[in-house]
Design an enzyme around this catalytic site. Structure first.
Site, mmCIF file in Angstrom:
data_model
loop_
_atom_site.group_PDB
_atom_site.id
_atom_site.type_symbol
_atom_site.label_atom_id
_atom_site.label_comp_id
_atom_site.label_asym_id
_atom_site.label_seq_id
_atom_site.Cartn_x
_atom_site.Cartn_y
_atom_site.Cartn_z
ATOM 1 N NE ARG A 34 7.500 0.845 4.499
ATOM 2 C CZ ARG A 34 6.269 0.317 4.554
ATOM 3 N NH1 ARG A 34 6.069 -0.941 4.222
ATOM 4 N NH2 ARG A 34 5.244 1.039 4.970
ATOM 5 C CE LYS B 7 26.840 -3.417 -8.651
ATOM 6 N NZ LYS B 7 27.013 -2.407 -9.708
ATOM 7 N NE ARG C 201 -1.799 -2.246 2.713
ATOM 8 C CZ ARG C 201 -1.979 -3.504 2.336
ATOM 9 N NH1 ARG C 201 -3.021 -3.836 1.653
ATOM 10 N NH2 ARG C 201 -1.108 -4.447 2.657
ATOM 11 C CB THR C 202 3.518 2.551 2.197
ATOM 12 O OG1 THR C 202 2.788 2.193 3.357
ATOM 13 C CG2 THR C 202 4.196 3.892 2.422
ATOM 14 C CG HIS D 167 4.100 4.197 8.391
ATOM 15 N ND1 HIS D 167 4.128 5.024 7.287
ATOM 16 C CD2 HIS D 167 3.664 2.988 7.932
ATOM 17 C CE1 HIS D 167 3.728 4.347 6.222
ATOM 18 N NE2 HIS D 167 3.444 3.106 6.580
#
Ligand code: NCD
Length: 356
Positions: A104, A83, A54-55, A132
């Site tokens: 995120r 890497k 969703r986000t 959040h």
């Protein structure tokens, strides 16, 4: 040069700014087409180091519906992160390709760390079990649309209150509105962290802690269910002990008021029985839709310079002191300056908010 505005924690903004974002989102709900070219020519980068449906997709949809473009990754193992590139270098480079960056990351304080070196505004889309803020804006828009207000509400929050970042941001924000009362429903092990309880009290709101949904549900305006955050547990045995303790089903819903609403940031695991989905008070899928509109509003406000956040690091950088929280970003990105604010007698890390 003007200091860049970031959204790391809603606390960095004035309450009037949150209200302005939610109010713009309400206008967009009424006439989304009027905003369809508002960000044309602008690019959003989404850097997702952790799973998301969703986000991430609601941010992407929001930018596309504003006429903007997208770059980014949702799997760091196919980027140079695999890497060994650090957060600072990735952020520095990508923020020069984009006009706004959404991140995120599993480490607490990671969005603030990224903002320190970014060349464009940064939005925190979840930093580990910490915060959040854009889920909270989604929750606020849902409350405004469905209950008509953000104050004078009896709010129950249930589930993993220790690791649930959505709950932390939500309680911090809603305790700024008058006469809200919170009922915290969790096991002893999954109780809300003390620092959030202190914030609720400092902001003049009341809370109580209970250990079952039945002890709370009769008197609520809103029940906010959350998932037990399996990925944040130190061991699977501990998670197994905590999962399925709280399950909302029709029998429990029958005890709730006819105007109580049920929200959930989603994804749901087993904490809401599927049978509840047909109940008109179950608004979690509608809530996920509101997330697009509020993110459209947020992107507009940030790109058009309509909101002004506080500086990223305000505290002191004491010699030889390090954050004690092993999940803090300062441990995996060792170049970061440790920074602490003085709160009463205690020092608090400015990245993850934990006390020294
Ligand atoms: C939440 C999250 O990622 O913190 N989901 C979301 O963003 N809608 C809740 C969760 O994962 O449990």
């Amino acid at each position: 040069m003007r200091q860049l505005e970031h959204l790391i924690d809603l606390d960095d903004y004035k309450k009037a700014d949150w209200d302005a974002i939610v109010s713009l989102a309400q206008d967009i709900v009424k006439d989304p087409a009027a905003y369809s070219q508002r960000c044309s020519g602008k690019i959003m980068a989404t850097l997702f180091y952790e799973p998301s449906t969703r986000t991430q997709m609601s941010f992407q949809t929001a930018m596309l519906r504003l006429g903007g473009g997208l770059i980014g990754f949702d799997n760091p193992s196919v980027s140079s992160v695999a890497k060994g590139e650090n957060l600072k270098d990735t952020t520095k480079v990508v923020s020069n390709y984009a006009d706004i960056l959404v991140i995120r990351n599993p480490m607490e304080g990671s969005a603030k760390a990224a903002a320190l070196t970014a060349g464009c505004p940064v939005i925190n889309a979840g930093d580990g079990g910490h915060l959040h803020p854009t889920q909270t804006l989604t929750d606020m828009l849902t409350l405004k649309m469905e209950k008509g207000r953000l104050d004078d509400l009896k709010i129950g929050v249930c589930g993993d209150l220790v690791n649930g970042r959505t709950v932390h941001s939500l309680l911090k924000a809603l305790s700024c509105y008058k006469k809200n009362e919170f009922t915290l429903i969790s096991t002893k092990e999954l109780r809300l962290p003390d620092y959030i309880k202190d914030i609720i009290t400092e902001r003049g709101c009341k809370y109580r802690e209970v250990f079952s949904i039945e002890d709370a549900i009769e008197d609520l305006d809103m029940l906010y269910m959350t998932r037990i955050q399996r990925e944040r547990f130190a061991s699977m045995e501990e998670y197994e002990r905590q999962k399925n303790v709280f399950v909302l089903d029709n029998a429990k819903m029958s005890k709730a008021r006819s105007d109580m609403i049920v929200l959930h940031p989603l994804p749901r695991v087993d904490e809401i029985a599927s049978e509840v989905d047909a109940d008109p008070r179950a608004l979690y899928f509608k809530q996920a839709n509101y997330g697009v509109f509020v993110r459209m509003a947020l992107i507009i406000c940030m790109l058009e310079d309509r909101i002004h956040s506080a500086p990223l690091l305000k505290g002191g950088i004491p010699e030889g002191k390090a954050c004690a929280n092993p999940k803090c970003i300062t441990h995996t990105e060792p170049y970061l300056p440790h920074s602490f604010r003085q709160t009463g007698a205690a020092l608090e890390c400015e990245y993850c908010d934990s006390k020294l």
